[in-house]
Design a protein around this motif. Structure first.
Motif, mmCIF file in Angstrom:
data_model
loop_
_atom_site.group_PDB
_atom_site.id
_atom_site.type_symbol
_atom_site.label_atom_id
_atom_site.label_comp_id
_atom_site.label_asym_id
_atom_site.label_seq_id
_atom_site.Cartn_x
_atom_site.Cartn_y
_atom_site.Cartn_z
ATOM 1 N N GLN A 185 0.810 -1.216 0.000
ATOM 2 C CA GLN A 185 0.000 0.000 0.000
ATOM 3 C C GLN A 185 0.844 1.267 0.000
ATOM 4 O O GLN A 185 0.364 2.335 -0.402
ATOM 5 N N CYS A 186 2.106 1.159 0.417
ATOM 6 C CA CYS A 186 2.979 2.340 0.534
ATOM 7 C C CYS A 186 4.205 2.254 -0.381
ATOM 8 O O CYS A 186 5.178 3.006 -0.192
ATOM 9 N N LYS A 187 4.204 1.379 -1.363
ATOM 10 C CA LYS A 187 5.413 1.107 -2.144
ATOM 11 C C LYS A 187 5.910 2.330 -2.919
ATOM 12 O O LYS A 187 7.117 2.538 -3.049
ATOM 13 N N THR A 188 5.008 3.155 -3.440
ATOM 14 C CA THR A 188 5.439 4.341 -4.178
ATOM 15 C C THR A 188 6.106 5.341 -3.244
ATOM 16 O O THR A 188 7.168 5.907 -3.550
ATOM 17 N N TRP A 189 5.501 5.595 -2.078
ATOM 18 C CA TRP A 189 6.091 6.513 -1.098
ATOM 19 C C TRP A 189 7.461 6.011 -0.664
ATOM 20 O O TRP A 189 8.413 6.798 -0.567
ATOM 21 N N LEU A 190 7.577 4.724 -0.418
ATOM 22 C CA LEU A 190 8.860 4.156 0.007
ATOM 23 C C LEU A 190 9.911 4.291 -1.098
ATOM 24 O O LEU A 190 11.070 4.618 -0.824
ATOM 25 N N ILE A 218 10.145 6.562 -3.390
ATOM 26 C CA ILE A 218 10.552 7.955 -3.555
ATOM 27 C C ILE A 218 11.339 8.470 -2.353
ATOM 28 O O ILE A 218 12.362 9.151 -2.504
ATOM 29 N N ASN A 219 10.896 8.143 -1.142
ATOM 30 C CA ASN A 219 11.464 8.735 0.067
ATOM 31 C C ASN A 219 12.522 7.890 0.753
ATOM 32 O O ASN A 219 13.387 8.439 1.453
ATOM 33 N N LEU A 220 12.453 6.560 0.571
ATOM 34 C CA LEU A 220 13.436 5.669 1.195
ATOM 35 C C LEU A 220 13.871 4.609 0.176
ATOM 36 O O LEU A 220 13.640 3.405 0.364
ATOM 37 N N PRO A 221 14.496 5.032 -0.912
ATOM 38 C CA PRO A 221 14.774 4.100 -2.013
ATOM 39 C C PRO A 221 15.771 2.999 -1.677
ATOM 40 O O PRO A 221 15.768 1.943 -2.311
ATOM 41 N N ASN A 222 16.609 3.202 -0.686
ATOM 42 C CA ASN A 222 17.683 2.236 -0.412
ATOM 43 C C ASN A 222 17.494 1.434 0.874
ATOM 44 O O ASN A 222 18.384 0.695 1.271
ATOM 45 N N VAL A 223 16.340 1.581 1.521
ATOM 46 C CA VAL A 223 16.151 0.856 2.773
ATOM 47 C C VAL A 223 15.700 -0.582 2.512
ATOM 48 O O VAL A 223 15.141 -0.897 1.458
ATOM 49 N N GLU A 224 15.924 -1.445 3.488
ATOM 50 C CA GLU A 224 15.456 -2.828 3.426
ATOM 51 C C GLU A 224 14.038 -2.883 3.977
ATOM 52 O O GLU A 224 13.768 -2.409 5.080
ATOM 53 N N CYS A 225 13.109 -3.443 3.192
ATOM 54 C CA CYS A 225 11.712 -3.594 3.626
ATOM 55 C C CYS A 225 11.477 -5.035 4.062
ATOM 56 O O CYS A 225 11.706 -5.965 3.283
ATOM 57 N N ILE A 226 11.030 -5.228 5.289
ATOM 58 C CA ILE A 226 10.896 -6.556 5.872
ATOM 59 C C ILE A 226 9.445 -6.789 6.259
ATOM 60 O O ILE A 226 8.875 -6.051 7.067
ATOM 61 N N ALA A 227 8.822 -7.824 5.693
ATOM 62 C CA ALA A 227 7.429 -8.154 6.001
ATOM 63 C C ALA A 227 7.347 -8.947 7.303
ATOM 64 O O ALA A 227 8.129 -9.878 7.524
ATOM 65 N N ASP A 285 -0.371 5.012 -0.794
ATOM 66 C CA ASP A 285 -0.357 5.500 -2.170
ATOM 67 C C ASP A 285 -1.729 5.950 -2.648
ATOM 68 O O ASP A 285 -1.840 6.843 -3.488
ATOM 69 N N ARG A 286 -2.790 5.329 -2.146
ATOM 70 C CA ARG A 286 -4.153 5.660 -2.557
ATOM 71 C C ARG A 286 -4.844 6.484 -1.480
ATOM 72 O O ARG A 286 -4.841 6.105 -0.304
ATOM 73 N N ALA A 287 -5.473 7.588 -1.903
ATOM 74 C CA ALA A 287 -6.147 8.454 -0.945
ATOM 75 C C ALA A 287 -7.369 7.788 -0.325
ATOM 76 O O ALA A 287 -7.795 8.142 0.766
ATOM 77 N N ASP A 288 -7.941 6.793 -1.039
ATOM 78 C CA ASP A 288 -9.151 6.116 -0.541
ATOM 79 C C ASP A 288 -8.836 4.752 0.067
ATOM 80 O O ASP A 288 -9.697 3.874 0.116
ATOM 81 N N ASN A 289 -7.629 4.570 0.546
ATOM 82 C CA ASN A 289 -7.193 3.278 1.069
ATOM 83 C C ASN A 289 -8.119 2.784 2.187
ATOM 84 O O ASN A 289 -8.178 3.363 3.267
ATOM 85 N N THR A 290 -8.848 1.711 1.920
ATOM 86 C CA THR A 290 -9.846 1.186 2.860
ATOM 87 C C THR A 290 -9.722 -0.330 2.937
ATOM 88 O O THR A 290 -9.526 -0.993 1.914
ATOM 89 N N THR A 291 -9.821 -0.866 4.133
ATOM 90 C CA THR A 291 -9.815 -2.319 4.321
ATOM 91 C C THR A 291 -11.186 -2.771 4.818
ATOM 92 O O THR A 291 -11.775 -2.144 5.698
ATOM 93 N N ARG A 292 -11.667 -3.833 4.223
ATOM 94 C CA ARG A 292 -12.935 -4.442 4.629
ATOM 95 C C ARG A 292 -12.634 -5.637 5.522
ATOM 96 O O ARG A 292 -11.785 -6.477 5.196
ATOM 97 N N PHE A 293 -13.316 -5.692 6.649
ATOM 98 C CA PHE A 293 -13.165 -6.789 7.599
ATOM 99 C C PHE A 293 -14.471 -7.563 7.683
ATOM 100 O O PHE A 293 -15.558 -6.997 7.497
ATOM 101 N N LEU A 294 -14.366 -8.843 7.997
ATOM 102 C CA LEU A 294 -15.534 -9.668 8.254
ATOM 103 C C LEU A 294 -15.620 -9.995 9.737
ATOM 104 O O LEU A 294 -14.598 -10.236 10.397
ATOM 105 N N VAL A 295 -16.842 -9.995 10.250
ATOM 106 C CA VAL A 295 -17.111 -10.473 11.601
ATOM 107 C C VAL A 295 -17.546 -11.921 11.482
ATOM 108 O O VAL A 295 -18.535 -12.223 10.803
ATOM 109 N N ILE A 296 -16.810 -12.841 12.093
ATOM 110 C CA ILE A 296 -17.142 -14.257 11.995
ATOM 111 C C ILE A 296 -17.673 -14.766 13.327
ATOM 112 O O ILE A 296 -17.291 -14.301 14.400
ATOM 113 N N GLY A 297 -18.598 -15.717 13.240
ATOM 114 C CA GLY A 297 -19.206 -16.290 14.436
ATOM 115 C C GLY A 297 -19.612 -17.720 14.186
ATOM 116 O O GLY A 297 -19.066 -18.404 13.305
#
Length: 367
Positions: A205-210, A212-221, A261-273
């Motif tokens: 979700q932030c790959k473009t910002w990263l 441009i602003n932190l091109p040489n850093v290590e990204c760890i999931a 990167d997206r101004a409308d960044n939204t996550t949908r969650f489910l409630v499970i039971g």
């Protein structure tokens, strides 16, 4: 002569404050009255029941829709729903709060989704993985669970879909959460950062910002953004992508806000039971359908929706885990499974599908 330094206790500001105090008193009295009536509901239903026996998502959705319909401002619909959600949450929790499992640790967006849907009076149960949320709900250790299922920019969360292939969990609700990503670190300076921790979805979700602003850093999931914040807390050269809440919880300084990167960044969650609930008046139904391997199989399961006037919201395919190149389809449609049109469509689909399961019918997400 009047001393201008002495406040005028009969002035306009004092009158406004006195009126606010009077309104506050009325609000408090009415909330107490509502709580007493909630206790009456418990008495009518009988002794020995837990919070899950009183929780009715369809009734709650109906009440909150009326809140939106009545709202004339100046507070937004979202704010009014939030306030009433907290009142309802506190009233429900008088005897025994609901236990809600979510992907932990504390500070994740999943926890924010729990609070948005169930309020702060519910007991949050942070768990180590999405799989564990399903397991704790199935075992009865959690009354409900909240799991991410879809992001507006990155698409479906595959592990959540795959859990429905083996779990008996039902979908009882959905939550849409506007996601603002922040960059946090111990020192709070961009130039000190050598590596960035984040959930894989957040890195995407932030790959473009990263770039441009932190091109040489290590990204760890890592497993969650809250876990990323925990790791960054112990290393001056590390940073974490997480929400503002996680930054506060783990004592980090915010380097940058709104880096998604997206101004409308939204996550949908489910409630499970573990149960299906009656219609609320504005519902969505999720189906899991496995098809036979034959020409026109997909057409056979989709055409009945159009024939009976059922609106198709979403379709996603996943390997069915029953054989090589065998697929299951996750389908969301408008309406409740008790509706005549959807029942007719599902009955017709069942005649040609290898397997059909109603995962749940639940209220459409509120603001």
């Amino acid at each position: 002569m009047t001393d201008e330094r002495i406040p005028d206790k009969s002035g306009p500001l004092t009158q406004v404050r006195e009126r606010i105090d009077s309104i506050d008193k009325q609000i408090q009295e009415l909330i107490s009255e509502r709580a007493n009536w909630a206790q009456e509901v418990a008495k009518v239903k009988g002794e020995g029941l837990s919070a899950i026996d009183y929780y009715r998502p369809e009734r709650e959705a109906h009440v909150l829709r009326m809140v939106v319909d009545r709202n004339g401002g100046p507070l937004s619909d979202t704010e009014m729903v939030r306030l009433f959600r907290e009142i309802m949450s506190s009233c429900l929790a008088q005897e025994d709060p609901l236990k809600i499992g979510f992907l932990g640790p504390e500070g994740t967006f999943s926890e924010q989704a729990v609070r948005k849907h169930f309020g702060h009076a519910a007991y949050g149960l942070p768990l180590g993985s999405i799989e564990e949320v399903f397991q704790e709900v199935a075992a009865g250790h959690a009354d409900f669970g909240v799991v991410p299922v879809e992001n507006s920019g990155q698409g479906m969360i595959q592990v959540t879909l795959d859990m429905f292939l083996t779990s008996d969990a039902t979908i009882c609700g959905e939550v849409e959460l506007r996601v603002h990503q922040c960059l946090h670190s111990q020192l709070g300076r961009l130039e000190d950062i050598k590596r960035v921790y984040a959930h894989a979805q957040s890195l995407q979700q932030c790959k473009t910002w990263l770039r441009i602003n932190l091109p040489n850093v290590e990204c760890i999931a890592v497993s969650s953004n809250a876990e990323a914040a925990r790791l960054a807390r112990h290393a001056d050269e590390a940073a974490a992508i997480a929400g503002e809440t996680a930054g506060r919880v783990y004592g980090l300084k915010t380097v940058a806000k709104a880096i998604e990167d997206r101004a409308d960044n939204t996550t949908r969650f489910l409630v499970i039971g573990r149960s299906l609930f009656p219609p609320s008046g504005n519902d969505r139904t999720s189906l899991l359908i496995t098809v036979n391997d034959k020409p026109g199989a997909l057409y056979d399961i989709l055409s009945p929706f159009a024939k009976h006037g059922v609106s198709l919201n979403r379709i996603e395919s996943r390997p069915s885990h029953t054989g090589k190149w065998q697929y299951a389809f996750f389908i969301d449609v408008s309406g409740h499974i008790e509706g005549a049109a959807l029942q007719a469509a599902v009955q017709e689909i069942g005649e040609s599908a290898a397997k059909l399961r109603v995962l749940g019918s639940y209220p459409v997400a509120l603001p």
